[in-house]
Design a protein around this motif. Sequence first.
Motif, mmCIF file in Angstrom:
data_model
loop_
_atom_site.group_PDB
_atom_site.id
_atom_site.type_symbol
_atom_site.label_atom_id
_atom_site.label_comp_id
_atom_site.label_asym_id
_atom_site.label_seq_id
_atom_site.Cartn_x
_atom_site.Cartn_y
_atom_site.Cartn_z
ATOM 1 N N ASP A 280 -6.626 43.200 -0.061
ATOM 2 C CA ASP A 280 -7.761 44.106 0.159
ATOM 3 C C ASP A 280 -7.510 45.538 -0.303
ATOM 4 O O ASP A 280 -8.447 46.264 -0.626
ATOM 5 N N ASP A 281 -6.242 45.964 -0.294
ATOM 6 C CA ASP A 281 -5.955 47.371 -0.609
ATOM 7 C C ASP A 281 -5.448 47.586 -2.027
ATOM 8 O O ASP A 281 -5.100 48.713 -2.397
ATOM 9 N N VAL A 282 -5.395 46.525 -2.823
ATOM 10 C CA VAL A 282 -4.836 46.664 -4.176
ATOM 11 C C VAL A 282 -5.931 46.424 -5.220
ATOM 12 O O VAL A 282 -6.660 45.424 -5.152
ATOM 13 N N CYS A 283 -6.047 47.356 -6.165
ATOM 14 C CA CYS A 283 -7.056 47.222 -7.228
ATOM 15 C C CYS A 283 -6.601 46.107 -8.187
ATOM 16 O O CYS A 283 -5.508 46.201 -8.759
ATOM 17 N N PRO A 284 -7.447 45.081 -8.376
ATOM 18 C CA PRO A 284 -7.007 43.972 -9.235
ATOM 19 C C PRO A 284 -6.903 44.372 -10.711
ATOM 20 O O PRO A 284 -6.191 43.731 -11.469
ATOM 21 N N VAL A 285 -7.571 45.456 -11.121
ATOM 22 C CA VAL A 285 -7.527 45.867 -12.533
ATOM 23 C C VAL A 285 -6.274 46.708 -12.819
ATOM 24 O O VAL A 285 -5.555 46.454 -13.777
ATOM 25 N N GLY A 287 -3.736 47.558 -10.415
ATOM 26 C CA GLY A 287 -2.567 47.292 -9.563
ATOM 27 C C GLY A 287 -2.247 48.455 -8.628
ATOM 28 O O GLY A 287 -1.246 48.434 -7.910
ATOM 29 N N ARG A 288 -3.109 49.495 -8.619
ATOM 30 C CA ARG A 288 -2.839 50.645 -7.742
ATOM 31 C C ARG A 288 -3.238 50.313 -6.300
ATOM 32 O O ARG A 288 -4.178 49.551 -6.088
ATOM 33 N N VAL A 289 -2.558 50.970 -5.375
ATOM 34 C CA VAL A 289 -2.834 50.746 -3.950
ATOM 35 C C VAL A 289 -3.814 51.838 -3.481
ATOM 36 O O VAL A 289 -3.576 53.021 -3.724
ATOM 37 N N ASN A 290 -4.900 51.410 -2.838
ATOM 38 C CA ASN A 290 -5.940 52.333 -2.359
ATOM 39 C C ASN A 290 -6.371 53.300 -3.461
ATOM 40 O O ASN A 290 -6.417 54.524 -3.263
ATOM 41 N N ARG A 291 -6.704 52.742 -4.602
ATOM 42 C CA ARG A 291 -7.044 53.542 -5.781
ATOM 43 C C ARG A 291 -8.244 54.457 -5.525
ATOM 44 O O ARG A 291 -8.259 55.613 -5.944
ATOM 45 N N SER A 292 -9.267 53.947 -4.842
ATOM 46 C CA SER A 292 -10.476 54.771 -4.632
ATOM 47 C C SER A 292 -10.429 55.548 -3.323
ATOM 48 O O SER A 292 -10.886 56.681 -3.264
ATOM 49 N N GLY A 293 -9.906 54.923 -2.277
ATOM 50 C CA GLY A 293 -10.034 55.538 -0.951
ATOM 51 C C GLY A 293 -8.757 56.164 -0.422
ATOM 52 O O GLY A 293 -8.748 56.677 0.700
ATOM 53 N N PRO A 407 -17.210 46.981 -11.219
ATOM 54 C CA PRO A 407 -16.154 45.966 -11.118
ATOM 55 C C PRO A 407 -15.289 45.888 -12.372
ATOM 56 O O PRO A 407 -14.115 45.523 -12.298
ATOM 57 N N ARG A 408 -15.841 46.293 -13.537
ATOM 58 C CA ARG A 408 -15.031 46.233 -14.760
ATOM 59 C C ARG A 408 -13.895 47.254 -14.706
ATOM 60 O O ARG A 408 -12.835 47.075 -15.275
ATOM 61 N N LEU A 409 -14.151 48.389 -14.002
ATOM 62 C CA LEU A 409 -13.115 49.429 -13.918
ATOM 63 C C LEU A 409 -12.185 49.217 -12.734
ATOM 64 O O LEU A 409 -11.077 49.732 -12.710
ATOM 65 N N GLY A 410 -12.689 48.478 -11.739
ATOM 66 C CA GLY A 410 -11.845 48.090 -10.624
ATOM 67 C C GLY A 410 -11.768 49.099 -9.495
ATOM 68 O O GLY A 410 -12.081 50.281 -9.656
ATOM 69 N N SER A 411 -11.356 48.589 -8.342
ATOM 70 C CA SER A 411 -11.153 49.385 -7.134
ATOM 71 C C SER A 411 -10.539 48.424 -6.124
ATOM 72 O O SER A 411 -10.542 47.213 -6.350
ATOM 73 N N GLU A 412 -10.043 48.952 -5.002
ATOM 74 C CA GLU A 412 -9.524 48.032 -3.990
ATOM 75 C C GLU A 412 -10.708 47.407 -3.242
ATOM 76 O O GLU A 412 -11.677 48.123 -2.932
ATOM 77 N N SER A 414 -11.181 46.756 -0.257
ATOM 78 C CA SER A 414 -11.499 47.341 1.060
ATOM 79 C C SER A 414 -12.342 48.612 0.936
ATOM 80 O O SER A 414 -12.887 49.092 1.928
ATOM 81 N N PHE A 415 -12.506 49.174 -0.277
ATOM 82 C CA PHE A 415 -13.273 50.416 -0.430
ATOM 83 C C PHE A 415 -14.766 50.076 -0.551
ATOM 84 O O PHE A 415 -15.166 49.322 -1.439
ATOM 85 N N ASP A 416 -15.566 50.625 0.366
ATOM 86 C CA ASP A 416 -17.006 50.322 0.315
ATOM 87 C C ASP A 416 -17.851 51.600 0.218
ATOM 88 O O ASP A 416 -19.036 51.598 0.534
ATOM 89 N N GLY A 417 -17.229 52.713 -0.217
ATOM 90 C CA GLY A 417 -17.985 53.966 -0.344
ATOM 91 C C GLY A 417 -18.575 54.127 -1.736
ATOM 92 O O GLY A 417 -18.674 53.163 -2.501
ATOM 93 N N ARG A 418 -18.982 55.340 -2.057
ATOM 94 C CA ARG A 418 -19.507 55.650 -3.394
ATOM 95 C C ARG A 418 -18.470 56.512 -4.112
ATOM 96 O O ARG A 418 -17.687 57.226 -3.489
ATOM 97 N N ILE A 419 -18.518 56.470 -5.430
ATOM 98 C CA ILE A 419 -17.523 57.171 -6.247
ATOM 99 C C ILE A 419 -18.150 58.431 -6.830
ATOM 100 O O ILE A 419 -19.276 58.357 -7.356
ATOM 101 N N TYR A 420 -17.483 59.561 -6.704
ATOM 102 C CA TYR A 420 -17.867 60.729 -7.515
ATOM 103 C C TYR A 420 -16.678 61.641 -7.729
ATOM 104 O O TYR A 420 -15.768 61.696 -6.920
ATOM 105 N N GLY A 421 -16.687 62.330 -8.855
ATOM 106 C CA GLY A 421 -15.592 63.218 -9.210
ATOM 107 C C GLY A 421 -15.844 63.687 -10.634
ATOM 108 O O GLY A 421 -16.620 63.065 -11.374
#
Length: 475
Positions: A280-285, A287-293, A407-412, A414-421
């Motif tokens: 749940d905490d690892v981005c399948p694309v 391999g980072r841990v908690n990449r988004s959150g 999903p093409r860029l990936g995320s863990e 367990s992250f269910d928020g929105r992305i901005y930056g």
Amino acid sequence: MYGTQLEIVCGCLVGGAGPAGMGLLFNALKSGALPALTRNGLIIVDASPFPGTGRLADYHLTANSVGDVFLDCLRDPALRDVFEPLQHSEAYWRIRDQAFIAPQLSDVGELLAEASKLVLDHLVKNYAVKVWSSTTITEVVSNSDEYQVWVEHNGHSQVIRCRSLVLNLGGHQDPKHLLHALADQGLALSPKTRVQSADTLLRMDADELRAHFSPVLAAGGRLTVVGGSHSAFSMLENLAKALQCIGLEELTLVHRSQIRLFYESVEQALANGYVFDPVDDVCPVSGRVNRSGGLRYSALEVGRNILQYGRISPDGVRVHLLQSGPGRGQQYERAGQALAESSVVVQCTGYQPRLPALKYADGRPITLREVKGGLDSDPAGCPLDAIGQRMHGLYLFGLGSGLGIDPRLGSEPSFDGRIYGVWQFHNDASRAAIESVSARLDVQVAEKVVADRRRQQRAEEETPFFWPAMASIKF
Ligand SMILES: Cc1cc2nc3c(=O)[nH]c(=O)nc-3n(C[C@H](O)[C@H](O)[C@H](O)COP(=O)(O)OP(=O)(O)OC[C@H]3O[C@@H](n4cnc5c(N)ncnc54)[C@H](O)[C@@H]3O)c2cc1C
């Protein structure tokens, strides 16, 4: 120019030229989409006298990415000539010197402001784009397939009709949002508790924070921060640094779910003894841990210190972490008690989009559907209204709105928020919006061609035909 006509028509209006609105313009310039975007007229409207800057530089905190991430937004062959003057800019070299460390947001903001000015000047000169600065969007009316955008400048109101509206006016923190979120968990504040927006406090320097909080500390008041993100940990750090010298001994952080730390890889997380869910905490694309959150850079350091020592730094202010939501380490009762006892609760639970009054042509108000962390929109940032109708031609992806995970860029998982930056605004977040705006303008051009042809046909049917030679004969 503005102020001279009551109604103006353009193909696309970019409302709000902060990092999100500017990200779309940078991206359009890089991707060669500007001729398409500007062919029916492009107007940029911003409330600030200096559009292009937004709020980022106002925050007294360290960025959540290294300097090179911001430089990457400016790195493109199509931008080389436009950004040539940056070679002589102090702000540019300051970020270059911090390419591999996280810079202060004030430095990032200064660089983005200079780069944005160069881009805006280029757009005005080469694409006849109009920039309406010091102009506030007050109301947006959705009328069949177009938007009527009411703006105010120097006390004058005008309407701009456009087919596509990119609307990123930043975000705000509504205290009601926090109270509802707490109530959903069965938690409440005392009527005496003051809710303070982290957005306001993060823009204060240490002296301002001391002046603001010294009466609370003098009265023995308890301070609690609610949230679990980068800005919640930065808030704890700023409060601790500013207030320790006037007697602050402890802070409390109430967070709903487990505090997540970012690691470049599973191996790195394991080597640091970090406990995480391997799926749940690892981005399948990546391999980072908690990449988004996950917490990064200075917030990560603060998070690690608190988890390890229970303090901001080994000898700093004590911090009680209290998890209110379900999961390992839940301390619901203690979280409830801390909230009820607090004099001040600092709201760090995300943002809602800042919006002007939104209406349909018949006067009914439009409410945009929200999801956790932002708006319920498609990958181009087109939101849904309250009854689930897609607001075609309207695009929001900045602070408070965000976008869902691609999903093409990936995320863990367990992250269910929105992305901005900033990087997202300059790349993925604005790409789909640019494609959608261009497609709508293509349709508009095709419709215009058909309408012109029909008008011409009608005119030919109605007008008696003269041989050119007879046109000069007087009957
Ligand atoms: C505390 C904090 C820290 C952050 N740190 C980072 C980070 O480290 N790295 C990162 O990439 N991102 C970060 N972000 C996220 C994001 O990049 C910034 O919030 C960014 O400023 C958002 O840009 P924006 O254009 O959506 O909003 P803003 O920066 O708020 O810009 C909004 C623009 O709209 C204009 N405007 C507002 N109202 C009107 C109106 N009615 N009419 C016309 N114009 C109007 C304003 O003048 C402004 O130019 C952070 C966010 C926060 C809150």
